[in-house]
Scaffold this active site. Structure first.
Site, PDB file in Angstrom:
ATOM      1  N   CYS A  38       0.819  -1.223   0.000  1.00 56.63           N
ATOM      2  CA  CYS A  38       0.000   0.000   0.000  1.00 56.63           C
ATOM      3  C   CYS A  38       0.850   1.269   0.000  1.00 56.63           C
ATOM      4  CB  CYS A  38      -0.932  -0.007   1.206  1.00 56.63           C
ATOM      5  SG  CYS A  38      -1.960  -1.479   1.278  1.00 56.63           S
ATOM      6  N   HIS A  45      -3.346   6.928   3.410  1.00 54.26           N
ATOM      7  CA  HIS A  45      -3.787   5.672   2.804  1.00 54.26           C
ATOM      8  C   HIS A  45      -5.166   5.315   3.345  1.00 54.26           C
ATOM      9  CE1 HIS A  45      -4.222   1.686   1.433  1.00 54.26           C
ATOM     10  NE2 HIS A  45      -3.915   1.105   2.577  1.00 54.26           N
ATOM     11  N   ASN A  47     -10.605  -0.272   0.363  1.00 59.18           N
ATOM     12  CA  ASN A  47      -9.145  -0.161   0.377  1.00 59.18           C
ATOM     13  C   ASN A  47      -8.619  -0.530  -1.017  1.00 59.18           C
ATOM     14  OD1 ASN A  47      -6.401  -0.516   0.702  1.00 59.18           O
ATOM     15  ND2 ASN A  47      -6.562  -1.670   2.615  1.00 59.18           N
TER      16      ASN A  47
HETATM   17  O1  UT7 Z   1      -3.979  -1.620   3.594  1.00 59.87           O
HETATM   18  C1  UT7 Z   1      -3.574  -2.264   4.768  1.00 59.87           C
HETATM   19  C2  UT7 Z   1      -4.396  -3.476   4.928  1.00 59.87           C
HETATM   20  N1  UT7 Z   1      -5.111  -3.737   6.085  1.00 59.87           N
HETATM   21  C3  UT7 Z   1      -5.609  -2.920   7.039  1.00 59.87           C
HETATM   22  O2  UT7 Z   1      -5.387  -1.754   7.083  1.00 59.87           O
HETATM   23  C4  UT7 Z   1      -6.472  -3.544   8.100  1.00 59.87           C
HETATM   24  C5  UT7 Z   1      -6.398  -2.857   9.422  1.00 59.87           C
HETATM   25  N2  UT7 Z   1      -7.361  -3.440  10.353  1.00 59.87           N
HETATM   26  C6  UT7 Z   1      -8.680  -3.172  10.276  1.00 59.87           C
HETATM   27  O3  UT7 Z   1      -9.107  -2.357   9.485  1.00 59.87           O
HETATM   28  C7  UT7 Z   1      -9.586  -3.865  11.265  1.00 59.87           C
HETATM   29  O4  UT7 Z   1      -8.821  -4.578  12.198  1.00 59.87           O
HETATM   30  C8  UT7 Z   1     -10.593  -4.829  10.549  1.00 59.87           C
HETATM   31  C9  UT7 Z   1     -11.633  -4.020   9.819  1.00 59.87           C
HETATM   32  C10 UT7 Z   1      -9.858  -5.738   9.594  1.00 59.87           C
HETATM   33  C11 UT7 Z   1     -11.313  -5.685  11.593  1.00 59.87           C
HETATM   34  O5  UT7 Z   1     -11.973  -4.862  12.557  1.00 59.87           O
HETATM   35  P1  UT7 Z   1     -11.843  -5.206  14.102  1.00 59.87           P
HETATM   36  O6  UT7 Z   1     -12.647  -4.206  14.801  1.00 59.87           O
HETATM   37  O7  UT7 Z   1     -10.371  -5.269  14.415  1.00 59.87           O
HETATM   38  O8  UT7 Z   1     -12.557  -6.596  14.194  1.00 59.87           O
HETATM   39  P2  UT7 Z   1     -11.946  -8.045  14.550  1.00 59.87           P
HETATM   40  O9  UT7 Z   1     -11.063  -8.550  13.482  1.00 59.87           O
HETATM   41  O10 UT7 Z   1     -11.385  -7.989  15.931  1.00 59.87           O
HETATM   42  O11 UT7 Z   1     -13.266  -8.922  14.582  1.00 59.87           O
HETATM   43  C12 UT7 Z   1     -14.282  -8.664  15.531  1.00 59.87           C
HETATM   44  C13 UT7 Z   1     -15.433  -9.630  15.236  1.00 59.87           C
HETATM   45  C14 UT7 Z   1     -15.000 -11.085  15.116  1.00 59.87           C
HETATM   46  O12 UT7 Z   1     -15.999 -11.885  15.670  1.00 59.87           O
HETATM   47  P3  UT7 Z   1     -15.818 -12.506  17.147  1.00 59.87           P
HETATM   48  O13 UT7 Z   1     -14.575 -13.339  17.084  1.00 59.87           O
HETATM   49  O14 UT7 Z   1     -15.677 -11.322  18.064  1.00 59.87           O
HETATM   50  O15 UT7 Z   1     -17.079 -13.286  17.338  1.00 59.87           O
HETATM   51  C15 UT7 Z   1     -14.958 -11.311  13.624  1.00 59.87           C
HETATM   52  O16 UT7 Z   1     -15.199 -12.672  13.285  1.00 59.87           O
HETATM   53  O17 UT7 Z   1     -16.059  -9.297  14.002  1.00 59.87           O
HETATM   54  C16 UT7 Z   1     -16.126 -10.464  13.184  1.00 59.87           C
HETATM   55  N3  UT7 Z   1     -16.033 -10.074  11.785  1.00 59.87           N
HETATM   56  C17 UT7 Z   1     -17.113  -9.751  11.053  1.00 59.87           C
HETATM   57  N4  UT7 Z   1     -18.425  -9.714  11.328  1.00 59.87           N
HETATM   58  C18 UT7 Z   1     -19.278  -9.337  10.359  1.00 59.87           C
HETATM   59  C19 UT7 Z   1     -14.929  -9.945  11.035  1.00 59.87           C
HETATM   60  N5  UT7 Z   1     -15.266  -9.538   9.791  1.00 59.87           N
HETATM   61  C20 UT7 Z   1     -16.622  -9.415   9.773  1.00 59.87           C
HETATM   62  C21 UT7 Z   1     -17.548  -9.033   8.800  1.00 59.87           C
HETATM   63  N6  UT7 Z   1     -18.854  -8.987   9.130  1.00 59.87           N
HETATM   64  N7  UT7 Z   1     -17.177  -8.666   7.556  1.00 59.87           N
END
Ligand code: UT7
Length: 320
Positions: A111, A247, A277
Site C-alpha cells: 500500500c 492511505h 481499500n
Molecule cells: O492496507 C492495509 C491493509 N489492512 C488494514 O489496514 C487492516 C487494518 N485493520 C482493520 O481495518 C480492522 O482490524 C478490521 C476491519 C480488519 C477488523 O476490525 P476489528 O474491529 O479489528 O474486528 P476483529 O477482526 O477484531 O473482529 C471482531 C469480530 C470477530 O468476531 P468474534 O470473534 O468477536 O465473534 C470477527 O469474526 O467481528 C467479526 N467479523 C465480522 N463480522 C461481520 C470480522 N469480519 C466481519 C464481517 N462482518 N465482515
C-alpha cells in the site's frame, strides 16, 4: 520533482455492503461501523491493464503532454494477473508509445507503493535520468481475497491513479521505513511444482490473510509518530500542511491519526467509504479527485502517508 498532471480510473461495477451480505455472513452495519466502507468498485468485464492505462492517459492529458513525451514509466502494483511482463511495460504498449522507448519499472511496496515511488522518481528526476515520468498506481485487490472470508473480502476495491512528474523542487521531505514482519499481511502466489523441491508446504497458495488488529495498531502508531517528526524535521508545523492524504484502509484508522495530530477534518479527504481499500491506488485517487474538484490547488502543501504489508510505512511532503 513536480506533479504536472493527475488522472484516475475506476471499474464501473459498484458493490454495496448489502450486496455482500447476500453471500457472506456480514452486514452493512458491521462493515460501516468497523471500517467506514459503504461501497467499492470491482472489476467485472474490464481488463485491469486497460483501467491502469486509462488513468495513465488522463494524467498525461492533464499534464498537457502526449505519451511520447514520457521518458520513464514506473508502476506501483501488487495485485495483477501478470507477474511478468511487468505492468509498466504493458501500459507502455497500451499507450501506443512509438519511441524512442524508455525504461519501465514496477515497484512492489504494497500500500506504500505510490508514496515510495514518488521518492524514487524524485531521485531519477534530480539526477537527470528522466524529464517526464509517468507514475501509475493500479491495484486489483479484489483478486487477492477469498470471497468466502468475511474478514478480508469486505475491505477491498479495485482502482488506478496516476501522476505525470516533471523536473522541479516540490518534494519537501520524505521518509520510508520497513520493519520486517512477514506475517502481518500475506498473499502467496501459486508456484509450479518441481521434481526437486522437498520442503513441505512452501508452495501452498493462499488468499490474503491479515492480522487486522495488529495492522490497525501499527498503522496508527507509525503514522502519528512519523507525520509529526517528518513535518518538524522539514521546518514545518502541522498547521502548514494544507492536505493530509492518508492511505485509505479504514476510516477509524484515519480518524485515530487525525485526532492524534489534532488537525481539522477538512484537511483529511477520504474515499474509503466509496472505494474501499484500493491499496497503493488510494492516495493518487484522493489526489486526482482533490485536483479535479479544485480543493487541491497549485502551491498547496500536501502530506501523503501510507502503511502496508512488509511492514512498510512511508511519508512524503510536497508542494503541489
Ligand atoms: O492496507 C492495509 C491493509 N489492512 C488494514 O489496514 C487492516 C487494518 N485493520 C482493520 O481495518 C480492522 O482490524 C478490521 C476491519 C480488519 C477488523 O476490525 P476489528 O474491529 O479489528 O474486528 P476483529 O477482526 O477484531 O473482529 C471482531 C469480530 C470477530 O468476531 P468474534 O470473534 O468477536 O465473534 C470477527 O469474526 O467481528 C467479526 N467479523 C465480522 N463480522 C461481520 C470480522 N469480519 C466481519 C464481517 N462482518 N465482515
Amino acid at each position: 520533482m513536480k506533479i504536472l498532471g493527475t488522472g484516475s480510473a475506476l471499474p464501473k461495477k459498484v458493490v454495496t455492503n448489502d450486496m455482500l451480505s447476500e453471500f457472506l455472513d456480514t452486514s452493512d452495519e458491521w462493515i460501516t461501523t468497523r471500517t467506514g466502507i459503504k461501497t467499492r468498485h470491482i472489476i467485472t468485464d474490464e481488463r485491469f491493464e486497460d483501467l491502469a492505462t486509462e488513468a495513465a492517459g488522463r494524467a498525461i492529458d492533464a499534464a498537457g503532454l502526449c505519451p511520447d513525451d514520457i521518458d520513464y514509466i514506473v508502476c506501483s502494483n501488487v495485485s495483477n494477473l501478470f507477474i511478468t511482463p511487468h505492468l509498466s511495460s504493458i501500459i507502455m504498449g497500451n499507450l501506443g508509445m512509438k519511441g524512442p522507448l524508455c525504461p519501465t519499472m514496477d515497484v512492489n511496496a504494497a500500500c506504500v507503493g505510490f508514496v515510495q515511488s514518488l521518492d524514487v522518481c524524485d531521485a531519477l528526476l534530480a539526477t537527470g535520468r528522466a524529464k517526464h515520468i509517468l507514475l501509475v498506481a493500479a491495484e486489483e485487490c479484489t483478486r487477492f481475497c477469498d470471497w468466502t472470508d468475511r474478514n478480508c473480502a469486505v475491505l477491498f476495491g479495485d482502482g488506478a491513479g496516476a501522476v505525470v512528474l516533471g523536473q522541479g523542487d516540490s518534494l519537501v521531505a520524505s521518509k520510508i521505513t520497513t520493519i520486517p514482519m512477514p506475517d502481518v499481511i500475506v498473499y502467496q502466489n501459486p508456484m509450479e511444482a518441481t521434481p526437486f523441491e522437498t520442503r513441505e508446504g512452501i508452495d501452498t497458495h493462499s488468499a490474503l490473510v491479515m492480522k487486522g488488529r495488529e495492522v490497525f495498531r501499527m498503522a496508527v502508531t507509525s503514522a502519528a509518530r512519523d507525520i509529526a517528526s517528518v513535518t518538524a524535521d522539514a521546518g514545518l508545523t502541522l498547521g502548514d500542511i494544507d492536505h493530509f492524504l492518508l492511505h485509505q484502509a479504514n476510516l477509524r484508522i484515519n480518524e485515530a491519526i487525525r485526532e492524534n495530530l489534532n488537525q481539522p477534518q477538512e484537511k483529511f479527504p477520504t474515499n474509503v467509504q466509496r472505494f474501499g481499500n484500493t491499496s497503493s491506488a488510494s492516495i493518487p485517487l484522493l489526489l486526482d479527485e482533490g485536483v479535479r474538484e479544485g480543493k487541491i490547488r497549485r502551491g498547496d502543501t500536501i502530506l501523503m502517508s501510507a502503511f502496508g504489508a512488509g511492514f512498510v510505512s512511508g511519508i512524503v511532503i510536497l508542494k503541489y
